[in-house]
Design a protein around this motif. Structure first.
Motif, PDB file in Angstrom:
ATOM      1  N   ARG A  57       0.831  -1.211   0.000  1.00  0.00           N
ATOM      2  CA  ARG A  57       0.000   0.000   0.000  1.00  0.00           C
ATOM      3  C   ARG A  57       0.863   1.258   0.000  1.00  0.00           C
ATOM      4  O   ARG A  57       0.568   2.224  -0.701  1.00  0.00           O
ATOM      5  N   VAL A  58       1.946   1.244   0.770  1.00  0.00           N
ATOM      6  CA  VAL A  58       2.839   2.400   0.823  1.00  0.00           C
ATOM      7  C   VAL A  58       3.510   2.619  -0.530  1.00  0.00           C
ATOM      8  O   VAL A  58       3.579   3.745  -1.030  1.00  0.00           O
ATOM      9  N   VAL A  59       3.988   1.547  -1.133  1.00  0.00           N
ATOM     10  CA  VAL A  59       4.642   1.659  -2.443  1.00  0.00           C
ATOM     11  C   VAL A  59       3.655   2.175  -3.483  1.00  0.00           C
ATOM     12  O   VAL A  59       3.981   3.071  -4.278  1.00  0.00           O
ATOM     13  N   THR A  60       2.441   1.660  -3.471  1.00  0.00           N
ATOM     14  CA  THR A  60       1.424   2.113  -4.425  1.00  0.00           C
ATOM     15  C   THR A  60       1.128   3.599  -4.232  1.00  0.00           C
ATOM     16  O   THR A  60       1.053   4.362  -5.202  1.00  0.00           O
ATOM     17  N   ALA A  61       0.987   4.026  -2.991  1.00  0.00           N
ATOM     18  CA  ALA A  61       0.724   5.442  -2.715  1.00  0.00           C
ATOM     19  C   ALA A  61       1.890   6.315  -3.155  1.00  0.00           C
ATOM     20  O   ALA A  61       1.696   7.382  -3.754  1.00  0.00           O
ATOM     21  N   ALA A  62       3.102   5.880  -2.882  1.00  0.00           N
ATOM     22  CA  ALA A  62       4.276   6.678  -3.263  1.00  0.00           C
ATOM     23  C   ALA A  62       4.417   6.757  -4.774  1.00  0.00           C
ATOM     24  O   ALA A  62       4.767   7.817  -5.313  1.00  0.00           O
ATOM     25  N   GLY A  97      12.769   7.658  -3.793  1.00  0.00           N
ATOM     26  CA  GLY A  97      13.434   7.805  -2.497  1.00  0.00           C
ATOM     27  C   GLY A  97      12.442   7.957  -1.366  1.00  0.00           C
ATOM     28  O   GLY A  97      12.593   7.364  -0.290  1.00  0.00           O
ATOM     29  N   LEU A  98      11.412   8.750  -1.596  1.00  0.00           N
ATOM     30  CA  LEU A  98      10.373   8.916  -0.582  1.00  0.00           C
ATOM     31  C   LEU A  98       9.660   7.585  -0.315  1.00  0.00           C
ATOM     32  O   LEU A  98       9.353   7.257   0.826  1.00  0.00           O
ATOM     33  N   ALA A  99       9.386   6.848  -1.386  1.00  0.00           N
ATOM     34  CA  ALA A  99       8.718   5.555  -1.218  1.00  0.00           C
ATOM     35  C   ALA A  99       9.569   4.618  -0.371  1.00  0.00           C
ATOM     36  O   ALA A  99       9.070   3.968   0.553  1.00  0.00           O
TER      37      ALA A  99
END
Length: 122
Positions: free
Chosen positions: A45-50, A99-101
């Motif tokens: 979910r985090v990767v998808t959002a980033a 990088g943020l992801a």
């Protein structure tokens, strides 16, 4: 039960490389393990959002004093890092988002590991 290493879960969430035999074994474990399945779901979910973030979603560039303090904290001997360009190109934007992801995924992994460690020690 041996759980999947956080770094491997990050790689599975990022899906940047073709699957390996280790990935197949990890996915079999994840099918049976609620903890690892939940961590992978959260990281995905985090990767998808980033990856879906736009440049307008990012905060504005920090003031020059922030870069100066970072440089001081890293090394007294090296030259201070240059601030990023005011209008980054497309590849710079993608690198920043990637990088943020990774930073968000690392924080999520650290939180999950800490939470798991606390549960085991209680």
């Amino acid at each position: 039960m041996v759980h999947i290493e956080p770094a491997h879960l990050v790689e599975l969430a990022l899906r940047n490389t073709p699957p390996t035999d280790d990935d197949a074994a990890a996915l079999r474990h994840i099918e049976r393990c609620d903890r690892c399945r939940d961590e992978l779901r959260m990281m995905t979910r985090v990767v998808t959002a980033a990856r879906s973030a736009e440049l307008v979603d990012l905060p504005s560039a920090p003031p020059e004093r922030v870069w100066q303090r970072i440089a001081q904290g890293l090394s007294r001997e090296s030259a201070p890092p240059r601030p990023p360009p005011r209008t980054p190109g497309r590849s710079a934007k993608r690198k920043l988002l990637a990088g943020l992801a990774l930073a968000v995924v690392a924080l999520a992994v650290a939180g999950g590991v800490a939470r798991h460690t606390l549960k085991r020690n209680v």
